[in-house]
Design a protein around this motif. Structure first.
Motif, PDB file in Angstrom:
ATOM      1  N   ARG A  32       0.864  -1.274  -0.063  1.00 30.34           N
ATOM      2  CA  ARG A  32      -0.070   0.067  -0.143  1.00 30.34           C
ATOM      3  C   ARG A  32       0.865   1.203  -0.002  1.00 30.34           C
ATOM      4  NH1 ARG A  32      -3.318  -2.427   5.001  1.00 30.34           N
ATOM      5  NH2 ARG A  32      -1.392  -3.090   4.931  1.00 30.34           N
ATOM      6  N   TYR A  37       0.351   0.146  -6.485  1.00 28.97           N
ATOM      7  CA  TYR A  37      -0.190  -0.895  -5.865  1.00 28.97           C
ATOM      8  C   TYR A  37      -1.688  -0.441  -5.528  1.00 28.97           C
ATOM      9  CZ  TYR A  37      -1.602  -4.480  -2.418  1.00 28.97           C
ATOM     10  OH  TYR A  37      -2.371  -5.519  -1.788  1.00 28.97           O
ATOM     11  N   ARG A  41      -5.398  -2.044  -6.012  1.00 27.18           N
ATOM     12  CA  ARG A  41      -6.178  -2.469  -5.009  1.00 27.18           C
ATOM     13  C   ARG A  41      -7.486  -1.842  -5.230  1.00 27.18           C
ATOM     14  NH1 ARG A  41      -7.950  -4.603  -1.591  1.00 27.18           N
ATOM     15  NH2 ARG A  41      -7.094  -4.267   0.412  1.00 27.18           N
ATOM     16  N   ASP A  77       0.078 -14.260  -0.366  1.00 32.53           N
ATOM     17  CA  ASP A  77       0.238 -14.359   1.353  1.00 32.53           C
ATOM     18  C   ASP A  77       0.392 -15.515   1.940  1.00 32.53           C
ATOM     19  OD1 ASP A  77      -0.772 -11.674   3.330  1.00 32.53           O
ATOM     20  OD2 ASP A  77      -1.495 -13.685   4.150  1.00 32.53           O
ATOM     21  N   SER A 209       6.710 -15.131  11.612  1.00 28.47           N
ATOM     22  CA  SER A 209       6.769 -13.978  12.059  1.00 28.47           C
ATOM     23  C   SER A 209       6.601 -13.606  13.542  1.00 28.47           C
ATOM     24  CB  SER A 209       5.785 -12.981  11.207  1.00 28.47           C
ATOM     25  OG  SER A 209       5.984 -12.956   9.882  1.00 28.47           O
ATOM     26  N   HIS A 323      11.718  -5.903   9.705  1.00 26.83           N
ATOM     27  CA  HIS A 323      10.029  -6.455   9.400  1.00 26.83           C
ATOM     28  C   HIS A 323       9.712  -5.711   8.286  1.00 26.83           C
ATOM     29  CE1 HIS A 323       6.472  -8.316  11.633  1.00 26.83           C
ATOM     30  NE2 HIS A 323       6.527  -8.836  10.586  1.00 26.83           N
TER      31      HIS A 323
END
Ligand code: CP3
Length: 351
Positions: A32, A37, A41, A77, A209, A323
């Protein structure tokens, strides 16, 4: 040293071989924070983008074109393989992923279906084939999957969690069911990653994660055996693997024991201390704080330089964040980091 392609630079670093410049890519580099992108979306849900190979391939390539990173990461994902297992998954705006039929005990674990990734995840594999062709040997292509603990935590909590209490309760109250769940997940993931390699992934990253929620003792007992199964299966594929988690300062040696040619380092752990703890036996990836991308340029440059200095010019450092990129991140700053790493990063020889 002669100039390498991005693909060579990234793969060499995974194998701890010398490179001309430190390779760099970013977790969540498609997303985002990028207007390209957001434009896509506006017309498609996240699951639609993932399910349509030509669209997913386009999103995968956006950061390669815009930022000049050395590796592309498949746009998908970690939760996708749960759908053919029988899980009702939805991505809601604001709250993230929601699982409408979470796992409460042995009945739901028994009901989880085995997955044939070449059939039920064929669209993801097709995305990899398209992207690999488009990258044309210039930029490396990374596939990925979620690790058993992190996937189990979504399955049991039904969504994100702070305490992981439901997950830990299942682990402690019903260890047999926990082991059945972890075993099922490990099989699906190992097969899915093997299929990704067949389809063109040149490296794979396992995202654990949320594993930092566990103590080292619990990690060793309830997680390590299953994660190790996946890395052992991957060794036959011949591609390097990256093992990533956050909050892992006390888990790094155990994560290394579980497997991974490259270990991802979160930003709370100094890179030099982490690498020393790993006895330099694996490559490392990381570890700029994602929030540093909001700093003014001189401060950002200082922080990038600090990460490179801690890597100390040793072969086997892949620059990344600790991250994923945050949604509001200014794109120009991300681009600046790529330039700074390529200008200043080296390994295996003095510049
Ligand atoms: O560019 C890339 O890194 C590749 C694509 C990618 C996505 N998810 C797309 C995505 C990757 C590698 C992931 C991995 C992922 N997904 C992880 C592990 C990495 C990490 O951040 O720790 C996790 C925990 C998930 C689960 C997940 N998916 C969450 C918690 C969320 C909601 C939070 C958020 O950022 O909105 C998602 C949604 C998701 N997956 C988005 C993207 C680009 C947000 C997108 C959107 O709504 O358009």
């Amino acid at each position: 040293m002669d100039e390498l392609t991005s693909e060579e630079r990234f793969l060499n670093a995974c194998w701890q071989k010398p490179v001309d410049r430190t390779p760099v890519w970013f977790m969540r580099q498609a997303g985002r924070y990028m207007s390209e992108y957001r434009a896509m979306r506006a017309n498609h849900t996240l699951l639609e983008l993932c399910a349509r190979p030509e669209l997913a391939a386009e999103v995968t390539l956006q950061p390669v074109q815009r930022l000049g990173v050395d590796a592309a990461i498949l746009f998908a994902d970690i939760l996708l393989p749960l759908v053919p297992m029988g899980i009702h998954l939805e991505f809601t705006t604001g709250e993230g992923p929601v699982i409408h039929n979470p796992i409460q005990g042995s009945a739901e674990v028994t009901a989880l279906r085995p997955v044939e990734p070449r059939e039920s995840l064929a669209s993801v594999l097709e995305t990899l084939r398209i992207v690999r062709r488009e990258l044309d040997g210039k930029v490396a292509l990374i596939g990925f999957a979620g690790a058993p603990f992190t996937l189990a935590s979504y399955l049991i909590e039904g969504g994100p969690s702070r305490s992981y209490l439901k997950t830990k309760r299942l682990m402690l109250e019903d260890p047999l069911t926990w082991r059945q769940l972890m075993d099922k997940l490990a099989r699906v993931i190992a097969d899915y990653l093997a299929a990704q390699v067949e389809a063109g992934a040149q490296a794979v990253q396992l995202f654990d994660s949320w594993v930092g929620a566990l103590s080292p003792d619990d990690y060793r007992e309830y997680v390590l055996p299953y994660t190790r199964t996946i890395f052992q299966a991957l060794e036959q594929s011949g591609v390097p693997s990256i093992h990533f988690g956050t909050g892992t300062a006390s888990l790094l040696p155990l994560m290394q024991e579980a497997g991974g040619r490259v270990i991802g380092i979160d930003w709370q752990t100094p890179l030099d201390a982490a690498w020393e703890l790993l006895e330099y036996r694996t490559a490392v990836q990381g570890n700029l704080d994602p929030a540093a991308l909001f700093a003014p340029e001189p401060e950002l440059a200082k922080r990038v330089e600090r990460v490179l200095r801690k890597a100390g010019g040793r072969p086997g450092h892949i620059f990344n964040l600790g991250h994923g990129i945050l949604p509001e991140t200014p794109v120009d700053n991300v681009k600046r980091v790529v330039e700074l790493v390529h200008e200043n990063g080296f390994s295996g020889q003095k510049p």
